[in-house]
Design a protein around this motif. Structure first.
Motif, short mmCIF file in Angstrom:
data_model
loop_
_atom_site.label_atom_id
_atom_site.label_comp_id
_atom_site.label_asym_id
_atom_site.label_seq_id
_atom_site.Cartn_x
_atom_site.Cartn_y
_atom_site.Cartn_z
N ALA A 150 0.83 -1.20 0.00
CA ALA A 150 0.00 0.00 0.00
C ALA A 150 0.86 1.25 0.00
N ALA A 151 1.96 1.23 0.75
CA ALA A 151 2.86 2.39 0.81
C ALA A 151 3.51 2.65 -0.54
N VAL A 152 4.00 1.58 -1.19
CA VAL A 152 4.68 1.74 -2.48
C VAL A 152 3.68 2.15 -3.56
N GLU A 153 2.48 1.59 -3.51
CA GLU A 153 1.46 1.97 -4.48
C GLU A 153 1.16 3.47 -4.40
N LYS A 154 1.19 4.01 -3.18
CA LYS A 154 0.91 5.44 -2.98
C LYS A 154 2.16 6.31 -3.15
N GLY A 155 3.29 5.68 -3.47
CA GLY A 155 4.52 6.44 -3.69
C GLY A 155 5.21 6.89 -2.42
N GLN A 156 4.92 6.25 -1.29
CA GLN A 156 5.50 6.64 0.00
C GLN A 156 6.81 5.87 0.21
N GLU A 157 7.86 6.37 -0.42
CA GLU A 157 9.14 5.66 -0.47
C GLU A 157 9.79 5.53 0.90
N CYS A 158 9.76 6.59 1.68
CA CYS A 158 10.39 6.55 3.00
C CYS A 158 9.71 5.54 3.92
N CYS A 159 8.39 5.56 3.93
CA CYS A 159 7.64 4.60 4.76
C CYS A 159 7.92 3.17 4.32
N ALA A 160 8.05 2.97 3.02
CA ALA A 160 8.34 1.63 2.50
C ALA A 160 9.71 1.15 2.98
N GLN A 161 10.69 2.05 3.00
CA GLN A 161 12.02 1.65 3.48
C GLN A 161 12.01 1.33 4.96
N ILE A 162 11.22 2.07 5.74
CA ILE A 162 11.11 1.77 7.17
C ILE A 162 10.47 0.40 7.37
N LEU A 163 9.42 0.11 6.62
CA LEU A 163 8.76 -1.19 6.71
C LEU A 163 9.72 -2.31 6.35
N MET A 164 10.58 -2.06 5.37
CA MET A 164 11.52 -3.08 4.91
C MET A 164 12.65 -3.28 5.91
N THR A 165 13.25 -2.19 6.40
CA THR A 165 14.44 -2.30 7.24
C THR A 165 14.11 -2.55 8.70
N LYS A 188 7.09 0.76 -11.17
CA LYS A 188 5.92 1.37 -11.80
C LYS A 188 5.73 2.81 -11.32
N ARG A 189 6.05 3.06 -10.05
CA ARG A 189 5.91 4.41 -9.48
C ARG A 189 7.18 5.25 -9.64
N SER A 190 8.15 4.71 -10.39
CA SER A 190 9.42 5.41 -10.65
C SER A 190 10.19 5.71 -9.36
N LEU A 191 10.11 4.81 -8.40
CA LEU A 191 10.86 4.95 -7.16
C LEU A 191 12.19 4.21 -7.34
N SER A 192 13.10 4.80 -8.10
CA SER A 192 14.31 4.12 -8.53
C SER A 192 15.23 3.76 -7.37
N ASN A 193 15.36 4.65 -6.37
CA ASN A 193 16.21 4.34 -5.22
C ASN A 193 15.69 3.13 -4.46
N LEU A 194 14.40 3.10 -4.23
CA LEU A 194 13.81 1.98 -3.51
C LEU A 194 13.94 0.69 -4.30
N LEU A 240 16.78 9.65 0.99
CA LEU A 240 16.47 8.24 1.18
C LEU A 240 17.73 7.47 1.50
N LEU A 241 17.58 6.32 2.15
CA LEU A 241 18.72 5.48 2.47
C LEU A 241 19.43 5.06 1.20
N GLU A 242 20.76 5.03 1.25
CA GLU A 242 21.53 4.59 0.10
C GLU A 242 21.50 3.08 -0.02
N PRO A 243 21.45 2.53 -1.25
CA PRO A 243 21.52 1.08 -1.41
C PRO A 243 22.85 0.55 -0.91
N ASP A 244 22.90 -0.76 -0.62
CA ASP A 244 24.15 -1.38 -0.16
C ASP A 244 25.28 -1.08 -1.14
#
Length: 285
Positions: A150-165, A188-194, A240-244
């Motif tokens: 739901a977070a990623v569908e709405k484009g909420q990148e920061c919340c998605a990273q918190i949910l993941m990490t 699909k939402r062009s969240l390239s960093n995520l 946003l958090l940097e990838p590994d």
């Protein structure tokens, strides 16, 4: 009388009515909204008064699990509206009675609502509370969407990273309507960093089981009260958090590819670096 005093933000009148038990603290209006909910709806201009009224109501026995005609509880309203300090207060005062997985008519929990609206602090607090009681981070709503999806569908990148990490939310669960998983929704939402961050966490040549990945650090989160409600670095800094890290050279090469090529590029580069390290160990020995 109590509801009217709350709506007008009259703190001392509310205290008087509660102290003298003039009215029921759990009285509701025609929409089924309790005194506690009405206090949450007070304007941000009255934020200090609002906080004190909510605390008074909770101390005097306000029921945290009451729901209105929208089937939303006080916690769900506070989470949806982004009232960080009230969510923290409700979690502190009512945690033993609180139904953290209560859902509205769409099947959304408080975590769904906070994640969809982009309220990062609240997402962190709810994740901590859910993990404390061993509750599922990946509970689906009636559309089959987890809070992460739901977070990623709405484009909420920061919340998605918190949910993941921090929540170790599932990255493989698919939206039953579009059949997209988290990474595909991110693309699909062009969240390239995520998308790249997910790719580095779960390389495509490594099988990933359905559900949350196991972690040796799970359950080692701090119980320090001062940490509750603080935004993660990705939110407080606006970045946003940097990838590994896969090497500066790898990053520069990957950035030249299209999004759908970046996943393969990152994996190939990772394998090259790994082989080079192995070769260096063999030659030195």
């Amino acid at each position: 009388m109590l509801l009217e005093a709350i709506l007008r933000g009259r703190l001392y009148q509310v205290k008087f009515l509660l102290d003298n038990k003039v009215e029921n603290v759990n009285k509701t209006d025609e929409n089924g909204q309790s005194c506690l909910m009405k206090a949450i709806f007070l304007s941000d201009k009255l934020s200090r008064t609002r906080y004190k009224i909510v605390r008074l109501l909770l101390k005097n026995g306000a029921k945290v699990n009451y729901v209105d005609k929208n089937n939303k509880s006080a916690l769900m309203w506070a989470s949806s509206l982004g009232k960080d300090e009230l969510v923290k207060l409700i979690l502190q005062e009512g945690i033993l009675d609180l139904d953290l997985n209560a859902v509205d008519w769409d099947g959304n929990t408080a975590l769904h609502l906070a994640a969809m609206q982009g309220h990062a602090n609240i997402v962190r607090m709810l994740i901590k509370a859910l993990k404390r009681f061993g509750l599922d981070i990946d509970r689906k709503n009636f559309s089959g969407m987890t809070p992460m999806l739901a977070a990623v569908e709405k484009g909420q990148e920061c919340c998605a990273q918190i949910l993941m990490t921090e929540g170790e939310a599932s990255l493989t669960t698919r939206d039953p309507q579009s059949f997209l998983n988290t990474q595909e929704w991110a693309q699909k939402r062009s969240l390239s960093n995520l998308s790249q961050f997910i790719a580095n966490k779960t390389p495509i040549d490594t099988p990933v089981s359905e559900g949350r990945p196991q972690s040796s650090e799970r359950g080692n989160n701090s119980d320090d009260e001062d940490s509750v409600g603080q935004a993660p670095d990705c939110c407080s800094s606006g970045k946003l958090l940097e990838p590994d890290n896969v090497g500066e050279r790898a990053k520069s090469q990957i950035s030249d590819f299209k999004p759908d090529q970046q996943i393969n590029a990152s994996v190939d580069t990772y394998n090259i670096v790994k082989k080079k390290k192995k070769f260096n160990r063999e030659t030195t020995s």
